[in-house]
Design an enzyme around this catalytic site. Structure first.
Site, PDB file in Angstrom:
ATOM      1  N   ARG A   1      75.227  66.891  46.740  1.00  0.00           N
ATOM      2  CA  ARG A   1      74.672  65.978  45.785  1.00  0.00           C
ATOM      3  C   ARG A   1      73.032  65.994  45.838  1.00  0.00           C
ATOM      4  NH1 ARG A   1      72.069  61.910  48.544  1.00  0.00           N
ATOM      5  NH2 ARG A   1      72.174  62.094  50.781  1.00  0.00           N
TER       6      ARG A   1
ATOM      7  N   HIS B   1      65.759  69.495  44.173  1.00  0.00           N
ATOM      8  CA  HIS B   1      64.384  69.107  44.001  1.00  0.00           C
ATOM      9  C   HIS B   1      63.511  70.026  45.169  1.00  0.00           C
ATOM     10  CE1 HIS B   1      66.667  66.282  46.928  1.00  0.00           C
ATOM     11  NE2 HIS B   1      65.687  66.695  47.731  1.00  0.00           N
ATOM     12  N   ILE B   2      62.283  69.975  44.587  1.00  0.00           N
ATOM     13  CA  ILE B   2      61.291  70.643  45.683  1.00  0.00           C
ATOM     14  C   ILE B   2      60.234  69.280  45.652  1.00  0.00           C
ATOM     15  CG2 ILE B   2      59.151  72.043  45.591  1.00  0.00           C
ATOM     16  CD1 ILE B   2      60.769  74.011  43.869  1.00  0.00           C
ATOM     17  N   TYR B   3      60.133  69.047  47.141  1.00  0.00           N
ATOM     18  CA  TYR B   3      59.217  67.893  47.511  1.00  0.00           C
ATOM     19  C   TYR B   3      57.518  68.281  47.060  1.00  0.00           C
ATOM     20  CZ  TYR B   3      62.739  65.137  49.990  1.00  0.00           C
ATOM     21  OH  TYR B   3      63.609  64.497  50.345  1.00  0.00           O
TER      22      TYR B   3
ATOM     23  N   ALA C   1      69.682  68.288  47.194  1.00  0.00           N
ATOM     24  CA  ALA C   1      69.389  69.634  47.756  1.00  0.00           C
ATOM     25  C   ALA C   1      67.913  69.744  47.913  1.00  0.00           C
ATOM     26  CB  ALA C   1      69.929  70.736  46.934  1.00  0.00           C
ATOM     27  N   ASP C   2      67.128  69.718  49.108  1.00  0.00           N
ATOM     28  CA  ASP C   2      65.726  70.058  49.422  1.00  0.00           C
ATOM     29  C   ASP C   2      65.685  71.317  49.529  1.00  0.00           C
ATOM     30  OD1 ASP C   2      63.359  70.661  50.666  1.00  0.00           O
ATOM     31  OD2 ASP C   2      64.026  69.325  52.391  1.00  0.00           O
TER      32      ASP C   2
ATOM     33  N   GLU D   1      74.159  74.323  64.655  1.00  0.00           N
ATOM     34  CA  GLU D   1      74.370  73.017  64.045  1.00  0.00           C
ATOM     35  C   GLU D   1      75.638  73.213  63.308  1.00  0.00           C
ATOM     36  OE1 GLU D   1      72.416  70.774  60.306  1.00  0.00           O
ATOM     37  OE2 GLU D   1      72.891  72.784  59.904  1.00  0.00           O
TER      38      GLU D   1
ATOM     39  N   ARG E   1      95.505  74.590  45.439  1.00  0.00           N
ATOM     40  CA  ARG E   1      94.480  74.178  44.673  1.00  0.00           C
ATOM     41  C   ARG E   1      93.698  72.841  45.636  1.00  0.00           C
ATOM     42  NH1 ARG E   1      97.513  75.610  40.224  1.00  0.00           N
ATOM     43  NH2 ARG E   1      98.277  73.444  40.237  1.00  0.00           N
ATOM     44  N   ARG E   2      94.289  72.690  47.010  1.00  0.00           N
ATOM     45  CA  ARG E   2      93.992  71.465  47.572  1.00  0.00           C
ATOM     46  C   ARG E   2      92.988  71.879  48.882  1.00  0.00           C
ATOM     47  NH1 ARG E   2      99.467  67.757  46.956  1.00  0.00           N
ATOM     48  NH2 ARG E   2      99.258  67.712  44.692  1.00  0.00           N
TER      49      ARG E   2
ATOM     50  N   TRP F   1      67.751  67.888  63.562  1.00  0.00           N
ATOM     51  CA  TRP F   1      68.260  66.306  63.416  1.00  0.00           C
ATOM     52  C   TRP F   1      67.649  65.138  64.179  1.00  0.00           C
ATOM     53  CZ3 TRP F   1      71.995  64.339  59.869  1.00  0.00           C
ATOM     54  CH2 TRP F   1      72.738  65.486  59.582  1.00  0.00           C
TER      55      TRP F   1
ATOM     56  N   TYR G   1      78.660  64.246  59.308  1.00  0.00           N
ATOM     57  CA  TYR G   1      79.571  65.606  58.894  1.00  0.00           C
ATOM     58  C   TYR G   1      80.669  65.725  60.000  1.00  0.00           C
ATOM     59  CZ  TYR G   1      76.017  66.540  55.806  1.00  0.00           C
ATOM     60  OH  TYR G   1      74.903  66.541  54.853  1.00  0.00           O
TER      61      TYR G   1
ATOM     62  N   ALA H   1      60.955  65.658  55.018  1.00  0.00           N
ATOM     63  CA  ALA H   1      61.074  64.089  54.732  1.00  0.00           C
ATOM     64  C   ALA H   1      62.027  63.374  55.116  1.00  0.00           C
ATOM     65  CB  ALA H   1      60.986  64.092  53.007  1.00  0.00           C
TER      66      ALA H   1
ATOM     67  N   CYS I   1      74.399  65.252  52.338  1.00  0.00           N
ATOM     68  CA  CYS I   1      73.886  66.060  51.119  1.00  0.00           C
ATOM     69  C   CYS I   1      74.992  66.845  50.682  1.00  0.00           C
ATOM     70  CB  CYS I   1      72.610  66.393  51.556  1.00  0.00           C
ATOM     71  SG  CYS I   1      71.161  65.380  52.187  1.00  0.00           S
TER      72      CYS I   1
ATOM     73  N   ASN J   1      65.615  80.550  60.902  1.00  0.00           N
ATOM     74  CA  ASN J   1      66.064  80.688  62.223  1.00  0.00           C
ATOM     75  C   ASN J   1      67.553  80.590  62.265  1.00  0.00           C
ATOM     76  OD1 ASN J   1      66.842  80.146  64.789  1.00  0.00           O
ATOM     77  ND2 ASN J   1      64.559  79.337  65.286  1.00  0.00           N
TER      78      ASN J   1
END
Length: 318
Positions: free
Chosen positions: A221, A262-264, A223-224, A62, A180-181, A84, A148, A317, A201, A55
């Site tokens: 850090r 990861h995969i739940y 990742a679903d 978001e 580089r900042r 959310w 965020y 989750a 995340c 979607n």
């Protein structure tokens, strides 16, 4: 064949074949790998997955919510965006003021208990209505803490001052493109332990300019892969388009670097279904010209020529 989307499908296969079975905060369990990277050439097309419908309007609302510095779900609900809700709802049902039915572990219980699921849906509907109509309730229970948008636009210093990271990085891209900042971070160690409904995340991103093209690398850090990552890919690719438009640049690459990918365990069948599908050609996007990034609305961003397979539902989750 889309090289961009194939990378995502290859990541799914890699985690299914090689992931370590791990416990996690949500008590759902995952197959997980540590350290992965995908590179998306934005000239190929806009990397919105075609092997399942994603979607786009939710991604737009978001991202604009982040860009506006907002942390309250009322804006999202006003745009029919419910992604959310669970985190705000969790704060409400765990508060001393909540007197309704027991909502402990509502995410998992709703999947296996039909009677409870009906209760949960009713409580969630009432909660959303109060967020939209009751300003006092909205302020107390609709806000997710310094997530965020707060960190991007109003980072609080130890001296009590605020840093607008997003405005600063745009100024830097315009005046010193070889720096580089060009970095924006959402990971604030002071706010993570207690104040955020969900620690970020997608924690930090950096821009890079070469040959008049803007690229962005995101470090995520956590990742679903099935539910979250397709949104993250599209959201940050859209951000590259919007920032490039603001800075007078063309789009380059979006590089997505993952920590715990990861995969739940309750998404395995859904992932396998998606992997059985053929890809379509990627869509394109159009952004209203001549408008500041900070003034854009959902109507200024249009998805063009999107063809996809049907959506695949899966539990979130919390």
């Amino acid at each position: 064949m889309s090289v961009n989307e194939q990378q995502y499908l290859d990541l799914c296969r890699h985690v299914l074949d090689n992931g370590e079975k791990k416990s996690d905060r949500t008590n759902t369990g995952t197959y997980s790998v540590f350290g992965a990277q995908m590179r998306f050439d934005l000239a190929e097309g806009f990397p919105l997955l075609t092997t399942k419908k994603v979607n786009f309007k939710l991604i737009v609302s978001e991202l604009l919510w982040f860009i506006h510095g907002d942390t309250n779900i009322r804006y999202l609900l006003e745009h029919n965006n419910n992604i959310w809700n669970e985190w705000a709802f969790k704060r409400w049902v765990e508060s001393a003021e909540y007197t309704g039915p027991d909502m402990t572990d509502f995410g998992n219980r709703a999947l296996v208990d039909e009677a409870f699921n009906a209760q949960y849906k009713q409580e969630m509907a009432t909660f959303k209505q109060r967020i939209l109509e009751d300003d006092v309730f909205m302020q107390q229970y609709g806000d997710l803490g310094p997530v965020y948008g707060k960190q991007w636009r109003h980072w609080q210093t130890s001296q009590g001052e605020a840093i607008d990271q997003l405005k600063d990085v745009i100024h830097s891209l315009k005046t010193n493109p070889d720096s580089r900042r060009h970095i924006v971070t959402a990971w604030n160690p002071e706010d993570v332990p207690s104040n955020m409904a969900l620690p970020p995340c997608h924690a930090m991103f950096q821009f890079y300019v070469a040959n008049g093209k803007l690229s962005c690398q995101l470090y995520q850090r956590s990742a679903d892969i099935f539910l979250g990552v397709p949104f993250n890919i599209a959201s940050y690719s859209l951000l590259v388009h919007l920032i490039a438009n603001e800075a007078g640049l063309e789009v380059g690459e979006f590089i997505h670097t993952l920590g715990d990918a990861h995969i739940y365990l309750n998404h395995l069948d859904q992932v396998k279904e998606q992997l059985s599908r053929e890809m379509y050609t990627l869509p394109k996007i159009n952004v209203t010209a001549g408008k500041s990034l900070f003034d854009l609305t959902v109507d200024d961003i249009t998805l063009l020529d999107y063809q996809s397979h049907p959506p695949i539902k899966a539990p979130i989750a919390v």
